[in-house]
Design a protein around this motif. Sequence first.
Motif, PDB file in Angstrom:
ATOM      1  N   ARG A  45      64.067  18.333  -5.233  1.00 36.04           N
ATOM      2  CA  ARG A  45      64.948  17.263  -4.762  1.00 36.04           C
ATOM      3  C   ARG A  45      65.759  16.669  -5.923  1.00 36.04           C
ATOM      4  O   ARG A  45      66.967  16.437  -5.801  1.00 36.04           O
ATOM      5  N   ALA A  46      65.123  16.447  -7.063  1.00 39.62           N
ATOM      6  CA  ALA A  46      65.815  15.874  -8.221  1.00 39.62           C
ATOM      7  C   ALA A  46      66.948  16.783  -8.687  1.00 39.62           C
ATOM      8  O   ALA A  46      68.070  16.325  -8.932  1.00 39.62           O
ATOM      9  N   VAL A  47      66.671  18.067  -8.779  1.00 40.25           N
ATOM     10  CA  VAL A  47      67.713  19.002  -9.243  1.00 40.25           C
ATOM     11  C   VAL A  47      68.799  19.160  -8.191  1.00 40.25           C
ATOM     12  O   VAL A  47      69.986  19.264  -8.528  1.00 40.25           O
ATOM     13  N   ALA A  48      68.436  19.140  -6.920  1.00 35.39           N
ATOM     14  CA  ALA A  48      69.449  19.231  -5.863  1.00 35.39           C
ATOM     15  C   ALA A  48      70.402  18.038  -5.923  1.00 35.39           C
ATOM     16  O   ALA A  48      71.625  18.200  -5.762  1.00 35.39           O
ATOM     17  N   THR A  90      71.045  28.667 -13.242  1.00 35.52           N
ATOM     18  CA  THR A  90      70.944  27.470 -14.079  1.00 35.52           C
ATOM     19  C   THR A  90      70.202  26.371 -13.334  1.00 35.52           C
ATOM     20  O   THR A  90      69.380  25.661 -13.929  1.00 35.52           O
ATOM     21  N   TYR A  91      70.447  26.237 -12.042  1.00 34.39           N
ATOM     22  CA  TYR A  91      69.693  25.251 -11.262  1.00 34.39           C
ATOM     23  C   TYR A  91      68.212  25.626 -11.230  1.00 34.39           C
ATOM     24  O   TYR A  91      67.347  24.749 -11.294  1.00 34.39           O
ATOM     25  N   ARG A  92      67.925  26.905 -11.142  1.00 36.84           N
ATOM     26  CA  ARG A  92      66.524  27.358 -11.201  1.00 36.84           C
ATOM     27  C   ARG A  92      65.912  26.952 -12.542  1.00 36.84           C
ATOM     28  O   ARG A  92      64.810  26.411 -12.593  1.00 36.84           O
ATOM     29  N   ASP A  93      66.645  27.216 -13.633  1.00 34.32           N
ATOM     30  CA  ASP A  93      66.150  26.848 -14.960  1.00 34.32           C
ATOM     31  C   ASP A  93      65.987  25.336 -15.086  1.00 34.32           C
ATOM     32  O   ASP A  93      65.059  24.853 -15.738  1.00 34.32           O
ATOM     33  N   ALA A  94      66.884  24.587 -14.466  1.00 36.46           N
ATOM     34  CA  ALA A  94      66.781  23.122 -14.491  1.00 36.46           C
ATOM     35  C   ALA A  94      65.524  22.661 -13.756  1.00 36.46           C
ATOM     36  O   ALA A  94      64.843  21.734 -14.209  1.00 36.46           O
TER      37      ALA A  94
END
Length: 152
Positions: A123-126, A139-143
């Motif tokens: 949720r935070a990364v989304a 990159t979102y996966r890595d984040a």
Amino acid sequence: MKQTGLSPEDQIAEFIASAAKQPLLDAAFELWRWRYRLDSIEGRPTAEEVRINRTLTPEQISAKYRWDRDHAHEGPMFGYLKRAHPRADDAAIRQAIITAVKFEDATFTHFSWDGDFWACVVRAVARAAAQYPDFLETTYRDARNNVAYYYK
């Protein structure tokens, strides 16, 4: 990344080669994620800097942390990203670093521990991705992994 047995120059070259395979913005985030390892390889902080840092008050440490993040595009990160993307315009490199740092900040700002840990991370990364939509899905996966690591 396999780092053992390599010279410092070769270790840094591996990080840069990996970042070079990605678009500029994503490369900036990848290198930013590895900043502590890169600093360690490069001998930062120095023994003198460590000595000084140990004398800082919590307020001074917080101010130094903010200054380091606010000026990341002026430090070693610029050189790493320039090596990964030598044809990129200097202004674009600086902006990519600034955006990567702000994106990481947003992932942490949006983290709220209210339920399943991984769901909170996702949720935070989304929410951060909604603010910074120009990164690759990898990159979102890595984040997500980055947030999970720091909040574990």
